[in-house]
Motif scaffolding. Sequence first.
Motif, PDB file in Angstrom:
ATOM      1  N   ILE A   1       1.403   9.631  -5.616  1.00 14.40           N
ATOM      2  CA  ILE A   1       1.647  11.013  -5.191  1.00 14.40           C
ATOM      3  C   ILE A   1       2.894  11.567  -5.872  1.00 14.40           C
ATOM      4  N   GLY A   2       3.937  10.743  -5.966  1.00 12.77           N
ATOM      5  CA  GLY A   2       5.162  11.192  -6.627  1.00 12.77           C
ATOM      6  C   GLY A   2       4.933  11.516  -8.086  1.00 12.77           C
TER       7      GLY A   2
ATOM      8  N   ASP B   1     -13.716  19.947  -6.066  1.00 12.19           N
ATOM      9  CA  ASP B   1     -13.089  21.079  -5.392  1.00 12.19           C
ATOM     10  C   ASP B   1     -11.770  21.459  -6.073  1.00 12.19           C
ATOM     11  N   LEU B   2     -11.629  22.746  -6.404  1.00 15.05           N
ATOM     12  CA  LEU B   2     -10.396  23.224  -7.040  1.00 15.05           C
ATOM     13  C   LEU B   2      -9.166  22.932  -6.191  1.00 15.05           C
ATOM     14  N   LYS B   3      -9.324  22.990  -4.884  1.00 17.15           N
ATOM     15  CA  LYS B   3      -8.186  22.817  -3.984  1.00 17.15           C
ATOM     16  C   LYS B   3      -7.629  21.397  -3.995  1.00 17.15           C
ATOM     17  N   GLU B   4      -8.366  20.480  -4.647  1.00  9.82           N
ATOM     18  CA  GLU B   4      -7.915  19.089  -4.636  1.00  9.82           C
ATOM     19  C   GLU B   4      -6.545  18.920  -5.290  1.00  9.82           C
ATOM     20  N   VAL B   5      -6.195  19.822  -6.206  1.00 12.00           N
ATOM     21  CA  VAL B   5      -4.863  19.757  -6.815  1.00 12.00           C
ATOM     22  C   VAL B   5      -3.787  19.779  -5.734  1.00 12.00           C
ATOM     23  N   PHE B   6      -4.064  20.505  -4.659  1.00  9.76           N
ATOM     24  CA  PHE B   6      -3.073  20.671  -3.594  1.00  9.76           C
ATOM     25  C   PHE B   6      -3.330  19.766  -2.388  1.00  9.76           C
ATOM     26  N   THR B   7      -4.499  19.100  -2.361  1.00  4.74           N
ATOM     27  CA  THR B   7      -4.820  18.220  -1.221  1.00  4.74           C
ATOM     28  C   THR B   7      -4.996  16.764  -1.657  1.00  4.74           C
ATOM     29  N   TYR B   8      -4.729  16.485  -2.923  1.00  2.14           N
ATOM     30  CA  TYR B   8      -4.932  15.140  -3.461  1.00  2.14           C
ATOM     31  C   TYR B   8      -4.171  14.092  -2.652  1.00  2.14           C
ATOM     32  N   HIS B   9      -2.962  14.421  -2.253  1.00  2.00           N
ATOM     33  CA  HIS B   9      -2.135  13.451  -1.507  1.00  2.00           C
ATOM     34  C   HIS B   9      -2.812  13.026  -0.205  1.00  2.00           C
ATOM     35  N   GLN B  10      -3.580  13.935   0.404  1.00  2.00           N
ATOM     36  CA  GLN B  10      -4.269  13.593   1.647  1.00  2.00           C
ATOM     37  C   GLN B  10      -5.364  12.557   1.391  1.00  2.00           C
ATOM     38  N   LYS B  11      -6.072  12.707   0.262  1.00  2.00           N
ATOM     39  CA  LYS B  11      -7.119  11.742  -0.098  1.00  2.00           C
ATOM     40  C   LYS B  11      -6.516  10.352  -0.317  1.00  2.00           C
ATOM     41  N   ILE B  12      -5.356  10.326  -0.986  1.00  2.00           N
ATOM     42  CA  ILE B  12      -4.696   9.047  -1.271  1.00  2.00           C
ATOM     43  C   ILE B  12      -4.190   8.404   0.014  1.00  2.00           C
ATOM     44  N   ASN B  13      -3.581   9.176   0.868  1.00  2.00           N
ATOM     45  CA  ASN B  13      -3.042   8.629   2.114  1.00  2.00           C
ATOM     46  C   ASN B  13      -4.128   8.120   3.050  1.00  2.00           C
ATOM     47  N   ALA B  14      -5.364   8.588   2.862  1.00  4.79           N
ATOM     48  CA  ALA B  14      -6.472   8.162   3.737  1.00  4.79           C
ATOM     49  C   ALA B  14      -7.039   6.807   3.346  1.00  4.79           C
ATOM     50  N   VAL B  15      -6.666   6.272   2.188  1.00  3.68           N
ATOM     51  CA  VAL B  15      -7.198   4.984   1.725  1.00  3.68           C
ATOM     52  C   VAL B  15      -6.615   3.849   2.563  1.00  3.68           C
TER      53      VAL B  15
ATOM     54  N   MET C   1       0.846  -1.204   0.000  1.00  5.74           N
ATOM     55  CA  MET C   1       0.000   0.000   0.000  1.00  5.74           C
ATOM     56  C   MET C   1       0.877   1.248   0.000  1.00  5.74           C
ATOM     57  N   GLU C   2       1.930   1.209   0.797  1.00  3.39           N
ATOM     58  CA  GLU C   2       2.817   2.369   0.900  1.00  3.39           C
ATOM     59  C   GLU C   2       3.493   2.651  -0.440  1.00  3.39           C
ATOM     60  N   ARG C   3       3.954   1.584  -1.113  1.00  7.58           N
ATOM     61  CA  ARG C   3       4.571   1.775  -2.434  1.00  7.58           C
ATOM     62  C   ARG C   3       3.591   2.401  -3.403  1.00  7.58           C
ATOM     63  N   ALA C   4       2.363   1.874  -3.427  1.00  9.84           N
ATOM     64  CA  ALA C   4       1.351   2.357  -4.358  1.00  9.84           C
ATOM     65  C   ALA C   4       1.026   3.828  -4.099  1.00  9.84           C
ATOM     66  N   LYS C   5       0.865   4.187  -2.837  1.00  9.60           N
ATOM     67  CA  LYS C   5       0.520   5.571  -2.498  1.00  9.60           C
ATOM     68  C   LYS C   5       1.641   6.531  -2.878  1.00  9.60           C
ATOM     69  N   LYS C   6       2.858   6.167  -2.559  1.00 10.29           N
ATOM     70  CA  LYS C   6       3.993   7.039  -2.889  1.00 10.29           C
ATOM     71  C   LYS C   6       4.177   7.147  -4.400  1.00 10.29           C
ATOM     72  N   TYR C   7       3.918   6.050  -5.085  1.00  9.02           N
ATOM     73  CA  TYR C   7       4.014   6.044  -6.550  1.00  9.02           C
ATOM     74  C   TYR C   7       3.015   7.032  -7.141  1.00  9.02           C
TER      75      TYR C   7
END
Length: 867
Positions: free
Chosen positions: A799-800, A825-839, A791-797
């Motif tokens: 987001i990176g 939400d327009l702000k998702e461009v800058f908060t997308y990583h938070q959505k991914i990390n919450a999975v 999961m960690e590899r997938a998330k970092k992949y």
Amino acid sequence: MLKKMQLKNGLDVFLYKSTKSPVVSVRMWVKTGSADEQKGEEGISHFIEHLVFKGSRNLGVGDAAKKIEGAGGQLNAYTSFDETVFHVTLYKEQFEVGLEVISEMLGYPSFDKEEIDNEREVVIEEIKRSMDNPGRQSSRLLFSSMYKKHPYGVPVIGYEKNIENVSVEEIRDYFERRYVPENMFLVVSGDFELVEAKKLIKKYYGDIPANKLEKVKRTKEPKPTKAKATSVQSTFKQNIVHFSWPIPKISHKDIAALDMLSMVLGQSESSLLNQKMRLEKSLVRYAYSSIFTTRDNGFFNISLSVDKDKIEEAMTELLGCFQAFFAKPLDQDLLEISKLGLESDEIYTYETVDGISKQIGYYEFNFSDPDYSKKYLEKIRELTQKEIFKSFKKYLKPELINLTIFSEEDEKITKKIMSSWLRKYRKKFPELKAPSSEKIKTRKSHKMKGLKKNAKTSEKLHLLPSGVRVYIRQSDEVPIVNIRTAFLGGMRIEKEEDGGLSELTTQCWTKETELMSEKELSKFVELRSSGISSFCGKNTNGLSMTSLSPYWQDMFDVYMQNLSTPKFSQALIDREKHFLTQALRQRCDNPAQEAVLGFMGKMFKNHPYGRSSLGTEPSLKKLGEEQVNYFYKNILKSKKVSICISGDIKNIDGVLDKIESSFQEIKRPDDRLKKIKLDKITTDQFYFKKSDKEQTHLLVGQRGLTIQDPQRYILDVMQAILAGQGGRLFMELRDKNSMAYSLSPMRIDGLDGGFFGAYIACSPEKASKALEMLDIEFEKLCEKEVPLSEMERAKKYIIGKYHIDLQKNSAMTSSVLFNDIYGIDLKEVFTYHQKINAVSTKDIKKLARKLFHQNKVFSAVGQTQPW
């Protein structure tokens, strides 16, 4: 500032610091390629490129990719005639990981016999894939006829027999003779600390053994004494003609003039060949010129893609273009476009750290001078028209030509066409005399500052009275601006009987306006080294523009012209219909595309998503000026209109007023977010089309999610678990079982629904097994929770990759624009990583069961039905 260091083992290192983005690029150049192979070794360089990914002193099979992707990075490589290059891009905090992995791959590969045997089949699948591609096949014909003795005549990928038989000892021996520090150099660009970088490079690369470099003497190609003509009858619908003449190696003094000649003849919308052969007479799908420049002698090439019944006419028209070229002094605007194009390429390069490292490496490899681009541009600026005309007469002689035709036409016919053309060219050539001309005038230059330190960035959303939403991101990191406008529309608002209308409108949209002809518009845009393009999809239509910031205001005005007052003449529509019809007829040349179309037809039966964007020949035939203008006006009626501008925007005053004035009088009642109902899939669906190609192309999938579904972040992570070189599909089907070279998860999220599945291209005898293995991998996700490390590899992949892509202004505008147009939400461009990390792992298992336990759709294009 570029810094250079050399390690004690002879490895040269180039370091370029850029704080534009928190990203670093690491590239290792190996100064060896397929042209350095001896008889019987053909393909070994490319094979080794694969094998160094298969384990090393401290890394197991697949660990290199897993480690890079687990650090949020991307790892890849390529082999050419003269070089092999390995490259990594990743976050600056993971810089050391990139250095370590590249050093392991190129300093200490394992070359395990079992892994070598597994990879043989993968490379053979790659060879088979190339056999199914008309472009690659025509290129192979070109090189094999151009170089009868020199190794450039041998395909880089080599031959299947060699890959099957090359031994472990031969592989190791070749590697140890060529992959030595003296014969390699490292380029690092991006956001790093210089002192720390030097320390880490010494740590990881300083101990690579300084084996003796074996010097290779390449067989020279004899100077041609007469014209060569080769014709091959193919089973493809696409017909490709190449006219080629030998030229000197890349460092020769005449290359600048030949480069300019190539650009003037056929490398832009305004170029002679494109204007005469494509736009005015619609004889070809494309007509372009290029120069193949390498360490050894290259060639000047003109390529035509043409219908088989137009081959002779197109070739005759080329002679007319040569006469037109010599008829008068060269157009100063066209010369300016060519010169400024070279300058702007360097500026656009600086938008990403990959671009920077690639440019440094290119010039160091070819000229032993990473700053050579400045010297080359100076040569271009000093050229005279006389030198350009002279280069044509000196090199493009009838007795030196190598003419090839790769066509479905009978060889007897094409040989007659070639013989006739050669006779005409011999007769015409002495008549081609350069007119009196003067030195190329330099009216302007893109001499502007490169990357800016301490760049400033600000963002703001503007809601205009007309309801148009405008997001502006000002950032002066690089002198580039991108703007995109999107309307809800696309294939969803296209009637079934008007199939292809959205695509046709898109192809015509940016060609001319009420105030500017096609020729005037393309010249205006190219003189500013900018670009305007239109796009369409299943849900949207829109326009995009990229410009250098000094020309931002001029280009914005023309962009708004294209947006609000395009001109759709019947002549333009007829021409673009002709090209779309050609594309339809040649679709059988692309079995992967046919498999996708068959899949979509079954997945989205009776819905616009299930139809081809090109329509059908009958539907295209009836489309005209009335339908295109109606569709364009219908696009503008979208209630939701979003505009996004990002980059080094100068003089922003008046921009919002101009946008508002273009939209304030347009009534936009259509709320197109309302869903169009999809038919339920009540049983498994199957599509098969017989093909005589080397590979079978397979898709399997089931209904997925909509664009707005909150579970889409879970699906992003699930896709990443399966994708990438460290993902499950690659590891299980390719690395361990050698099923294919090309495979990946596939997905579409639409407004009305989507799908999730996988694609694979493999030999026909492997197709049934491939489907079984894909099903096994999907079922694993349903049965067991994914390990946390995976999961960690997938998330970092995810987001990176997301943040690496956002280095470009065009990627930023695309992300913001489509979020906004779809109500995200327009702000998702800058908060997308938070959505991914919450999975969570439970989220993955739950969604997998929901998706993979539905009825499936299977699609195959190949020799035999795989089910």
